[in-house]
Design a protein around this motif. Structure first.
Motif, short mmCIF file in Angstrom:
data_model
loop_
_atom_site.label_atom_id
_atom_site.label_comp_id
_atom_site.label_asym_id
_atom_site.label_seq_id
_atom_site.Cartn_x
_atom_site.Cartn_y
_atom_site.Cartn_z
N ARG A 150 0.84 -1.19 0.00
CA ARG A 150 0.00 0.00 0.00
C ARG A 150 0.88 1.24 0.00
O ARG A 150 1.93 1.27 0.61
CB ARG A 150 -0.89 0.02 1.24
CG ARG A 150 -1.90 -1.06 1.24
CD ARG A 150 -2.79 -0.94 2.41
NE ARG A 150 -3.75 -2.04 2.39
CZ ARG A 150 -4.73 -2.15 3.22
NH1 ARG A 150 -4.91 -1.25 4.15
NH2 ARG A 150 -5.55 -3.16 3.15
N VAL A 191 3.31 4.14 -5.25
CA VAL A 191 2.86 4.51 -6.59
C VAL A 191 4.09 4.90 -7.39
O VAL A 191 4.86 5.75 -6.97
CB VAL A 191 1.86 5.69 -6.55
CG1 VAL A 191 1.42 6.07 -7.94
CG2 VAL A 191 0.67 5.34 -5.69
N THR A 192 4.27 4.26 -8.50
CA THR A 192 5.43 4.54 -9.34
C THR A 192 4.95 4.98 -10.71
O THR A 192 4.13 4.31 -11.33
CB THR A 192 6.30 3.28 -9.49
OG1 THR A 192 6.65 2.80 -8.20
CG2 THR A 192 7.55 3.58 -10.27
N TYR A 193 5.45 6.12 -11.16
CA TYR A 193 5.15 6.62 -12.49
C TYR A 193 6.45 6.73 -13.26
O TYR A 193 7.47 7.12 -12.72
CB TYR A 193 4.49 8.01 -12.44
CG TYR A 193 3.14 8.01 -11.78
CD1 TYR A 193 2.03 7.60 -12.48
CD2 TYR A 193 3.00 8.44 -10.47
CE1 TYR A 193 0.78 7.60 -11.89
CE2 TYR A 193 1.75 8.45 -9.88
CZ TYR A 193 0.65 8.03 -10.58
OH TYR A 193 -0.57 8.03 -10.00
#
Length: 85
Positions: A13, A16-18
Protein backbone atom coordinates in the motif's frame (compact mmCIF):
# COMPACT_ATOMS: atom_id res chain seq x y z
CA UNK A 1 -0.29 -19.04 -5.16
CA UNK A 2 -3.86 -17.96 -5.19
CA UNK A 3 -6.45 -17.66 -7.93
CA UNK A 4 -6.72 -14.80 -10.46
CA UNK A 5 -5.94 -11.49 -8.79
CA UNK A 6 -4.92 -13.12 -5.50
CA UNK A 7 -1.44 -14.34 -6.22
CA UNK A 8 -0.41 -14.61 -2.60
CA UNK A 9 2.36 -12.42 -1.28
CA UNK A 10 2.04 -9.36 0.92
CA UNK A 11 -0.25 -6.50 0.01
CA UNK A 12 1.58 -3.30 -0.75
CA UNK A 13 0.00 0.00 0.00
CA UNK A 14 1.06 3.55 -0.66
CA UNK A 15 3.62 2.72 -3.33
CA UNK A 16 2.86 4.51 -6.59
CA UNK A 17 5.43 4.54 -9.34
CA UNK A 18 5.15 6.62 -12.49
CA UNK A 19 7.56 6.60 -15.37
CA UNK A 20 7.61 8.19 -18.77
CA UNK A 21 9.32 6.76 -21.79
CA UNK A 22 11.98 8.97 -23.41
CA UNK A 23 9.97 8.70 -26.64
CA UNK A 24 6.91 10.21 -24.98
CA UNK A 25 8.63 13.13 -23.31
CA UNK A 26 8.81 15.25 -26.44
CA UNK A 27 6.56 13.51 -28.90
CA UNK A 28 6.37 16.47 -31.31
CA UNK A 29 9.89 17.81 -30.90
CA UNK A 30 10.92 19.25 -34.26
CA UNK A 31 7.74 18.06 -35.97
CA UNK A 32 6.90 21.43 -37.52
CA UNK A 33 10.47 21.99 -38.70
CA UNK A 34 10.67 18.53 -40.24
CA UNK A 35 7.21 18.87 -41.79
CA UNK A 36 8.18 22.02 -43.69
CA UNK A 37 11.33 20.57 -45.23
CA UNK A 38 9.80 17.14 -45.82
CA UNK A 39 6.82 18.70 -47.60
CA UNK A 40 9.13 20.79 -49.79
CA UNK A 41 11.25 17.74 -50.66
CA UNK A 42 8.22 15.63 -51.54
CA UNK A 43 6.61 18.42 -53.57
CA UNK A 44 9.71 19.03 -55.65
CA UNK A 45 9.91 15.30 -56.29
CA UNK A 46 6.34 15.17 -57.62
CA UNK A 47 6.20 18.45 -59.55
CA UNK A 48 6.81 16.81 -62.93
CA UNK A 49 4.09 14.24 -62.38
CA UNK A 50 1.50 16.83 -61.35
CA UNK A 51 2.65 20.10 -62.93
CA UNK A 52 2.88 18.97 -66.56
CA UNK A 53 -0.57 17.33 -66.74
CA UNK A 54 -2.09 20.26 -64.85
CA UNK A 55 -0.46 22.73 -67.28
CA UNK A 56 -1.71 20.78 -70.30
CA UNK A 57 -5.22 20.54 -68.87
CA UNK A 58 -5.31 24.25 -68.05
CA UNK A 59 -4.00 25.17 -71.50
CA UNK A 60 -6.63 23.00 -73.17
CA UNK A 61 -9.36 24.48 -70.98
CA UNK A 62 -8.38 28.10 -71.65
CA UNK A 63 -8.03 27.47 -75.40
CA UNK A 64 -11.47 25.79 -75.55
CA UNK A 65 -13.09 28.61 -73.58
CA UNK A 66 -11.61 31.30 -75.87
CA UNK A 67 -12.54 29.31 -78.98
CA UNK A 68 -16.10 28.86 -77.73
CA UNK A 69 -16.47 32.57 -77.01
CA UNK A 70 -15.07 33.41 -80.46
CA UNK A 71 -17.49 31.05 -82.20
CA UNK A 72 -20.42 32.69 -80.39
CA UNK A 73 -19.36 36.20 -81.47
CA UNK A 74 -20.20 38.03 -84.71
CA UNK A 75 -16.63 37.66 -85.93
CA UNK A 76 -16.73 33.93 -85.28
CA UNK A 77 -19.98 33.52 -87.20
CA UNK A 78 -18.54 35.51 -90.09
CA UNK A 79 -15.25 33.56 -90.01
CA UNK A 80 -16.85 30.13 -89.96
CA UNK A 81 -19.71 31.09 -92.27
CA UNK A 82 -22.54 30.14 -89.93
CA UNK A 83 -26.01 31.49 -90.57
CA UNK A 84 -25.76 31.73 -94.38
CA UNK A 85 -28.42 29.08 -95.01
Amino acid sequence: MGWWGHLGGLKQRGIVTYSLSPFEQRAFAGALHQAIFNTFRRTTGQVLYIGIPFGLAYGTYSWAKKNHEFRLSKEGHAFYGAGEH
